[in-house]
Design a protein around this motif. Structure first.
Motif, PDB file in Angstrom:
ATOM      1  N   THR A 128      -3.142   8.078   5.960  1.00  0.00           N
ATOM      2  CA  THR A 128      -4.563   8.324   6.210  1.00  0.00           C
ATOM      3  C   THR A 128      -5.085   9.391   5.253  1.00  0.00           C
ATOM      4  O   THR A 128      -4.319  10.162   4.671  1.00  0.00           O
TER       5      THR A 128
ATOM      6  N   ILE B 277      -9.126   4.212   3.334  1.00  0.00           N
ATOM      7  CA  ILE B 277      -8.160   3.823   4.375  1.00  0.00           C
ATOM      8  C   ILE B 277      -8.802   3.264   5.649  1.00  0.00           C
ATOM      9  O   ILE B 277      -8.128   3.162   6.683  1.00  0.00           O
ATOM     10  N   HIS B 278     -10.093   2.939   5.640  1.00  0.00           N
ATOM     11  CA  HIS B 278     -10.811   2.344   6.768  1.00  0.00           C
ATOM     12  C   HIS B 278     -11.049   3.340   7.905  1.00  0.00           C
ATOM     13  O   HIS B 278     -12.163   3.615   8.281  1.00  0.00           O
TER      14      HIS B 278
ATOM     15  N   LEU C 194      -3.738   3.142   6.787  1.00  0.00           N
ATOM     16  CA  LEU C 194      -2.996   2.007   6.232  1.00  0.00           C
ATOM     17  C   LEU C 194      -1.584   2.021   6.801  1.00  0.00           C
ATOM     18  O   LEU C 194      -0.840   2.983   6.606  1.00  0.00           O
ATOM     19  N   ARG C 195      -1.232   0.958   7.496  1.00  0.00           N
ATOM     20  CA  ARG C 195       0.092   0.882   8.132  1.00  0.00           C
ATOM     21  C   ARG C 195       1.039   0.067   7.253  1.00  0.00           C
ATOM     22  O   ARG C 195       0.683  -1.019   6.788  1.00  0.00           O
ATOM     23  N   TYR C 196       2.223   0.579   7.054  1.00  0.00           N
ATOM     24  CA  TYR C 196       3.239  -0.105   6.243  1.00  0.00           C
ATOM     25  C   TYR C 196       4.574  -0.106   6.998  1.00  0.00           C
ATOM     26  O   TYR C 196       5.038   0.952   7.428  1.00  0.00           O
TER      27      TYR C 196
ATOM     28  N   VAL D 281      -4.790   1.533  -4.223  1.00  0.00           N
ATOM     29  CA  VAL D 281      -5.607   2.127  -3.166  1.00  0.00           C
ATOM     30  C   VAL D 281      -6.399   3.295  -3.769  1.00  0.00           C
ATOM     31  O   VAL D 281      -5.793   4.223  -4.325  1.00  0.00           O
TER      32      VAL D 281
END
Lengths: 282, 77
Positions: free
Chosen positions: A61, A68-69, A75-77, A102
């Motif tokens: 984040t 990152i919205h 953003l999840r990875y 990004v």
């Protein structure tokens, strides 16, 4: 204006465990902060990571919607750390790969939290590109420039060892510490490297790159590291092949970070010796 | 079915292979240190060690240490 490509790493040697309960901290000399950028914007062009013993999930984040919205998870990875022969073997998995990138913004700060298993180590590294980073005039070349100026090729051994603390960089080792065949006043373009043991991150650092890190993953999915920097340069159509002068060889430092303690990957650096500086006009 | 196997009751074994490393102390001095190296798990077939997995020994030693500590913890139940 000076462009820079910078490697950073964040890690935690022993997770508490739980849902996004652990926050990674920047390794020595590294930072989660985006520097002041006159252009206002940079981008993360590559990211990779590993958990030492179990699968885990990373949330990246910052404060910008465009990046990152939202800040709940950002953003999840996923990191499938038990693939490729089981935990401990793969060393690094891709999280952001070209041509994806990004955007990140001047003065912002990344936060990386992890859902993982207690006592595991987690290491995440990323390459950021800044079109204009004041104070840095890093030497990077394009592949066609390197080819045009090629005299010969030198593949040289350097044996940095990861820290005894999981995730941390070990002692810096000069690129000529184990192989002294470099020639003063010749320019060298580093195309990539090979390793004997997969390792999360191999870092190159020297004042010709603004004393900032540049580097690559060397985990199981990244075993074609021999032309890593050519590949990166061609994918982004930019000068991304690091260059140094042989007179500075003692100040080109290699470091490695891994999710296991004291990993010794044994790096063979692959370099093209050039008749002139291939980074000029890059 | 088991008659088709040329070797039955294979023994699974492990071996730790530490690594010697030349550590730079100063410009003119180096010292040899021992690194964790690798840990191999394999089967012995007619006296020959056939590796099945090669792990970073640091991970294995760490797991062993954690298991020992777990065994040492008092049971509250």
């Amino acid at each position: 204006m000076p462009r820079a490509v910078v490697l950073n790493t964040a890690s935690k040697a022993s997770l508490t465990g739980g849902t996004f309960a652990d926050t990674l901290t920047a390794n020595s000399l590294d930072s989660l902060s985006i520097p002041n950028l006159p252009s206002g914007q940079g981008k993360i062009v590559r990211m990779w990571g590993i958990d030492s013993a179990s699968v885990c999930e990373l949330a990246v984040t910052d404060t910008r919607f465009e990046s990152i919205h939202d800040q709940q998870y950002g953003l999840r990875y996923n990191i499938p750390a038990t693939a490729f022969g089981g935990a401990g073997a793969p060393a690094a998995f891709p999280l952001i790969e070209p041509p994806a990138s990004v955007p990140v913004y001047s003065g912002d700060t990344l936060t990386m939290t992890v859902t993982g298993t207690a006592s595991d180590a987690v290491v995440v590294s990323w390459l950021s590109e800044y079109a204009d980073l004041p104070g840095v005039q890093a030497l990077f070349a394009r592949w066609d420039q390197v080819q045009a100026l090629r005299r010969t090729q030198l593949n040289a051994r350097c044996a940095p060892v990861a820290s005894g603390t999981k995730g941390a960089y070990g002692t810096a080792r000069a690129i000529n510490a184990d192989d002294t065949r470099w020639t003063a006043d010749r320019y060298y373009a580093i195309l990539g490297f090979t390793v004997q043991i997969p390792v999360t991150t191999v870092s190159f650092r020297g004042y010709m790159w603004g004393n900032l890190r540049f580097g690559a993953p060397a985990g199981s999915p990244f075993l074609t590291t021999d032309n890593f920097f050519i590949d990166l340069s061609q994918r982004f159509n930019e000068a991304l092949i690091p260059v140094f002068n042989g007179s500075d060889v003692g100040n080109v430092l290699l470091e490695v970070a891994d999710s296991a303690a004291s990993t010794s990957p044994k790096v063979d650096v692959i370099a093209i010796e050039c008749s002139a500086n291939p980074a000029v006009g890059a | 079915m088991s008659d088709e196997y040329s070797h039955k009751n294979l023994k699974l074994v492990g071996r730790h292979l530490p690594e010697k490393h030349s550590e730079i102390v100063s410009a003119h001095e180096r010292q040899t240190v021992e690194l964790p190296g690798t840990y191999e798990i394999g089967a012995v077939i007619e006296g020959a060690f056939i590796p099945l997995a090669r792990l970073k020994a640091g991970e294995v030693l760490d797991a062993i240490e954690r298991a020992k500590q777990s065994d040492d913890e008092p049971d509250d139940s």
